[in-house]
Design an enzyme around this catalytic site. Structure first.
Site, short mmCIF file in Angstrom:
data_model
loop_
_atom_site.label_atom_id
_atom_site.label_comp_id
_atom_site.label_asym_id
_atom_site.label_seq_id
_atom_site.Cartn_x
_atom_site.Cartn_y
_atom_site.Cartn_z
N ASN A 309 7.02 -5.18 1.64
CA ASN A 309 7.04 -6.08 2.80
C ASN A 309 6.94 -7.54 2.36
O ASN A 309 7.64 -8.41 2.88
CB ASN A 309 5.90 -5.74 3.75
CG ASN A 309 6.23 -4.56 4.65
OD1 ASN A 309 7.39 -4.30 4.94
ND2 ASN A 309 5.21 -3.83 5.08
N GLU A 344 2.60 3.09 6.68
CA GLU A 344 3.51 3.72 5.72
C GLU A 344 3.06 5.13 5.38
O GLU A 344 3.50 5.70 4.38
CB GLU A 344 3.58 2.87 4.45
CG GLU A 344 2.32 2.86 3.59
CD GLU A 344 1.30 1.79 4.03
OE1 GLU A 344 0.44 1.43 3.23
OE2 GLU A 344 1.38 1.32 5.19
#
Length: 422
Positions: A309, A344
């Protein structure tokens, strides 16, 4: 006076017609009232099912005396309050669409604990087994949510009662009009008139039972023909209205099912969400404990996802989540439950599966993720995933299994990631 055949035939017509119309006038209101009672009874049961479903979303321990008492307390508080405007109803967990203060139903949870009282039964008691056998199950998708025992006559609402009285009066007026027409035309129409009126009466009685597909074939321009045409028109209008309502109900049902499905899906990945997993986990864990079947749970976590990210952007991270979910779905079985557990992290529930079988499956998934060409999403991107597996079955609703799988996942991370630990 009654010597001529014509006079006898006329008298016979009058008596027969009067009898037929009288039967229609007497029976139709009773049939209509019974029909309304049946529909109202069904609606009450549906409302109780919806009420319990709403409460179960708050209290997953539905079926215990404490849960039943909690629902009874909420209902009492809501019943005591003044009606809430529709624009504020969204702030309430339970919204009553019926008045329970004079309910003719005793309503219980699946174990017979009463939360809506009526007659001789009180809130907090447990319905006797004999009474519970007479009660109607409140079911949703073969899952019994509770029971409802009718203790009195179904209360129709003001709208239904007014409509029933109006319709009954209309039937009586129609019967009176039919009798007057018979009196005026009996000298000339003979047996044909009786036949026509009998057809019309039978159709009206069928309509009062709910069979709206009624058409009377009477030709001519006299009063009976006009009445038949109006009756046919009314039947057609009722059919059209009923068809529209049915279509509307089907649309509403389909939308409700779609909303239910959306509430159990993760919007980003399309996988089931944590709520759905929790529901299935409780059920499968209970079955595995009861029947001694193997059950394996795996927790998976994308390695260095925060770095993905930070380095490539959150949009790339979302694309990674979607692609990884697709890769995992291609490998799991239909009987497995795959869900996004959060962020995640993914969870996979595998019934009838040993640790060794689960390890082989997860290693296939891990290898597939590692070898997939992630540069299709972004240049330089590489993705791996680690898993922790547990088959630890204990009488704690699966808590030990989740903790064990989480510990094994941390072990996989500590050993260098991109691996499966059991």
């Amino acid at each position: 006076m009654f010597s001529s055949l014509r006079t006898k035939l006329t008298l016979s017509m009058l008596i027969t017609s009067l009898a037929a119309i009288s039967v229609m006038a007497l029976v139709s209101p009773l049939l209509l009232e019974q029909r309304f009672e049946d529909l109202t009874h069904k609606e009450h049961l549906n409302q109780f099912v919806e009420l319990i479903q709403r409460f179960k979303k708050q209290d997953p321990d539905w079926g215990s005396p404490q849960s039943s008492a909690a629902l009874a307390s909420q209902l009492a508080q809501i019943q005591a309050q003044s009606p809430i405007p529709s624009e504020q109803q969204g702030n309430r967990s339970l919204v009553l669409t019926m008045d329970l203060s004079h309910s003719e139903y005793v309503v219980t949870d699946p174990n017979g604990h009463i939360f809506v009282a009526a007659g001789e039964y009180q809130v907090g008691e447990q319905l006797p087994p004999a009474a519970l056998k007479r009660a109607t199950p409140l079911s949703q998708n073969s899952d019994v949510l509770g029971y409802a025992l009718k203790t009195g006559t179904t209360n129709l609402n003001n709208h239904d009662s007014t409509y029933l009285v109006t319709l009954s009066q209309s039937m009586l007026i129609g019967a009176a009009a039919g009798l007057m027409i018979t009196l005026l035309l009996s000298l000339t129409m003979g047996r044909q008139l009786i036949k026509q009126l009998r057809n019309l009466t039978r159709a009206a009685m069928e309509m009062s039972k709910g069979n709206l597909d009624q058409q009377v074939n009477i030709k001519g321009d006299d009063e009976v023909a006009i009445l038949a045409r109006e009756f046919n028109r009314m039947c057609q209008e009722l059919q059209n209205t009923y068809a529209e309502l049915t279509a509307s109900n089907e649309t509403i049902k389909a939308q409700a099912e779609a909303m239910q499905e959306l509430s159990l899906r993760d919007e980003l990945t399309g996988l089931h969400n944590r709520r759905y997993f929790n529901q299935q986990f409780r059920l499968m864990h209970h079955q595995a404990m009861r029947y001694g079947d193997p059950l394996t749970l795996a927790l998976g976590d994308i390695d260095h996802f925060k770095l993905i990210n930070d380095r490539y952007s959150h949009q790339i991270g979302d694309a990674v989540l979607r692609q990884l979910a697709q890769l995992m779905q291609e490998e799991v079985r239909e009987s497995d439950v795959l869900a996004r557990y959060g962020g995640e992290e993914f969870v996979l529930l595998m019934p009838q599966t040993s640790n060794d079988q689960a390890e082989a499956l997860l290693n296939r998934i891990r290898t597939k993720v590692e070898s997939w060409p992630w540069e299709k999403i972004c240049k330089g991107l590489a993705v791996t995933i680690s898993f922790g597996i547990s088959d630890k079955l204990e009488k704690d609703m699966g808590h030990s299994m989740l903790v064990d799988a989480d510990n094994k996942l941390y072990q996989a991370k500590d050993q260098g990631r991109n691996r499966v630990c059991i």
